[in-house]
Design a protein around this motif. Structure first.
Motif, short mmCIF file in Angstrom:
data_model
loop_
_atom_site.label_atom_id
_atom_site.label_comp_id
_atom_site.label_asym_id
_atom_site.label_seq_id
_atom_site.Cartn_x
_atom_site.Cartn_y
_atom_site.Cartn_z
N THR A 1 -58.46 -68.35 -17.25
CA THR A 1 -58.79 -67.85 -18.59
C THR A 1 -57.53 -67.39 -19.31
O THR A 1 -57.33 -67.65 -20.49
CB THR A 1 -59.80 -66.69 -18.49
OG1 THR A 1 -60.96 -67.13 -17.78
CG2 THR A 1 -60.20 -66.21 -19.88
N VAL A 2 -56.65 -66.68 -18.58
CA VAL A 2 -55.36 -66.25 -19.12
C VAL A 2 -54.27 -66.91 -18.27
O VAL A 2 -54.26 -66.77 -17.04
CB VAL A 2 -55.21 -64.72 -19.08
CG1 VAL A 2 -53.82 -64.31 -19.57
CG2 VAL A 2 -56.29 -64.06 -19.93
N ASN A 3 -53.35 -67.61 -18.92
CA ASN A 3 -52.27 -68.30 -18.22
C ASN A 3 -50.93 -67.86 -18.80
O ASN A 3 -50.81 -67.64 -20.01
CB ASN A 3 -52.42 -69.82 -18.38
CG ASN A 3 -53.76 -70.33 -17.88
OD1 ASN A 3 -53.95 -70.66 -16.72
ND2 ASN A 3 -54.74 -70.39 -18.80
N TYR A 4 -49.93 -67.72 -17.93
CA TYR A 4 -48.62 -67.26 -18.37
C TYR A 4 -47.63 -68.42 -18.44
O TYR A 4 -47.56 -69.25 -17.54
CB TYR A 4 -48.09 -66.18 -17.43
CG TYR A 4 -48.98 -64.95 -17.42
CD1 TYR A 4 -48.95 -64.05 -18.48
CD2 TYR A 4 -49.87 -64.71 -16.37
CE1 TYR A 4 -49.78 -62.93 -18.49
CE2 TYR A 4 -50.70 -63.60 -16.36
CZ TYR A 4 -50.65 -62.72 -17.43
OH TYR A 4 -51.47 -61.63 -17.44
N GLY A 5 -46.87 -68.46 -19.52
CA GLY A 5 -45.91 -69.52 -19.74
C GLY A 5 -44.67 -69.36 -18.87
O GLY A 5 -44.49 -68.35 -18.18
N PRO A 6 -43.77 -70.35 -18.90
CA PRO A 6 -42.59 -70.34 -18.04
C PRO A 6 -41.63 -69.19 -18.31
O PRO A 6 -40.97 -68.70 -17.39
CB PRO A 6 -41.92 -71.69 -18.33
CG PRO A 6 -42.46 -72.12 -19.66
CD PRO A 6 -43.85 -71.59 -19.71
N SER A 7 -41.55 -68.72 -19.57
CA SER A 7 -40.62 -67.62 -19.87
C SER A 7 -41.08 -66.32 -19.22
O SER A 7 -40.26 -65.55 -18.70
CB SER A 7 -40.48 -67.44 -21.38
OG SER A 7 -41.74 -67.14 -21.96
N VAL A 8 -42.39 -66.05 -19.24
CA VAL A 8 -42.92 -64.84 -18.60
C VAL A 8 -42.70 -64.91 -17.08
O VAL A 8 -42.24 -63.94 -16.47
CB VAL A 8 -44.42 -64.67 -18.90
CG1 VAL A 8 -44.98 -63.46 -18.16
CG2 VAL A 8 -44.64 -64.52 -20.39
N LYS A 9 -43.00 -66.06 -16.49
CA LYS A 9 -42.84 -66.22 -15.05
C LYS A 9 -41.37 -66.11 -14.64
O LYS A 9 -41.04 -65.47 -13.64
CB LYS A 9 -43.41 -67.55 -14.60
CG LYS A 9 -44.92 -67.66 -14.69
CD LYS A 9 -45.40 -69.00 -14.17
CE LYS A 9 -46.92 -69.12 -14.19
NZ LYS A 9 -47.38 -70.42 -13.66
N ALA A 10 -40.50 -66.73 -15.43
CA ALA A 10 -39.07 -66.70 -15.11
C ALA A 10 -38.53 -65.28 -15.18
O ALA A 10 -37.74 -64.84 -14.33
CB ALA A 10 -38.30 -67.62 -16.05
N PHE A 11 -38.95 -64.53 -16.20
CA PHE A 11 -38.49 -63.15 -16.36
C PHE A 11 -38.99 -62.27 -15.22
O PHE A 11 -38.23 -61.47 -14.65
CB PHE A 11 -38.98 -62.60 -17.71
CG PHE A 11 -38.45 -61.23 -18.03
CD1 PHE A 11 -37.12 -60.92 -17.86
CD2 PHE A 11 -39.31 -60.25 -18.51
CE1 PHE A 11 -36.64 -59.66 -18.16
CE2 PHE A 11 -38.84 -58.99 -18.82
CZ PHE A 11 -37.50 -58.69 -18.64
N ALA A 12 -40.25 -62.42 -14.85
CA ALA A 12 -40.82 -61.65 -13.75
C ALA A 12 -40.12 -61.99 -12.43
O ALA A 12 -39.81 -61.11 -11.62
CB ALA A 12 -42.32 -61.91 -13.64
#
Length: 252
Positions: free
Chosen positions: A58-69
């Motif tokens: 339902t909620v998906n995170y893009g590559p920038s959020v994942k990369a930052f985390a």
């Protein structure tokens, strides 16, 4: 009258004085995707048009959020909980990535970089000089090892259960035929064609010797000489005059 006189005396110097003010702004981009859902009148099954690749939840995170985390947690050693809190604070609570998602990023990164890691492994194996070192890690109270191999252009971190031959034999060191730079670990001497002890480790040992034996002078003198040698090599860009090399050898 006095102001007019001052203005007549002022002349442009031709020089500009520049001052900067730099700020950082965090912007959150949310894209909603809609599709109509249909229900089969006979079977009761439901279906809809496919969503773009990667939109499974339902909620998906893009590559920038994942990369930052991933960067915060793995490179800057920020805890999972504080990584979650940091991203939430920066986005004013809009992005609330779960701790489970952050924890799984390492496995996701490992799976997505398998080809790149295999390529780096091959490049390091065939490099003329390879630098390697190991450090201890701890998983649920059990000691593990992380072994680093690099040629200054490529770097490969490998997590192993043990140091020594069992760990090194699974790294590019195993089939390396060039020069290996290391910390004098005897395991490395069973591999490679030539060996050089890491100067950073030698300098560290000399500092320790200076602290343990303050009444002696040789280790301080050797430390200063090695640092001088490093500066000379950088100054001459590896093209040190023969006379200078002879001088340094005699001093050594």
């Amino acid at each position: 009258m006095n102001v007019l006189i001052l203005r007549l005396l002022d002349r442009l110097t031709g020089k500009q004085i520049i001052k900067q003010k730099i700020d950082i702004q965090v912007c959150v981009n949310v894209t909603d995707y809609y599709t109509d859902e249909y229900r089969n009148r006979i079977t009761g099954s439901r279906l809809h048009a496919p969503f773009p690749k990667g939109l499974t939840n339902t909620v998906n995170y893009g590559p920038s959020v994942k990369a930052f985390a991933f960067l915060l947690n793995n490179y800057y050693n920020v805890s999972i909980q504080k990584t979650k809190q940091c991203i939430s604070d920066l986005s004013h609570g809009i992005v609330n990535i779960s701790t489970g998602t952050i924890s799984n990023l390492s496995s996701e990164f490992s799976a997505n970089t398998e080809f790149e890691r295999a390529n780096i492994f091959s490049l390091l194996t065939h490099s003329k000089v390879i630098y390697s070192d190991a450090t201890v890690s701890n998983i649920n109270g059990t000691r593990k090892t992380v072994i680093l191999c690099t040629d200054k252009e490529h770097a490969l971190y490998q997590h192993m259960n043990h140091k020594g031959f069992e760990g090194v034999s699974k790294t590019p060191i195993k089939n390396h035929k060039g020069t290996i730079v290391h910390d004098h670990d005897k395991t490395y001497y069973s591999y490679g064609y030539n060996h050089q002890e890491c100067i950073a480790h030698v300098l560290r040992y000399l500092v320790g010797a200076t602290e343990n034996e303050p009444h002696l002078k040789w280790h301080k003198q050797m430390h200063d000489l090695l640092q001088k040698m490093i500066h000379i090599r950088k100054r001459y860009n590896n093209h040190i005059p023969v006379e200078k090399i002879k001088e340094l050898k005699e001093k050594y």
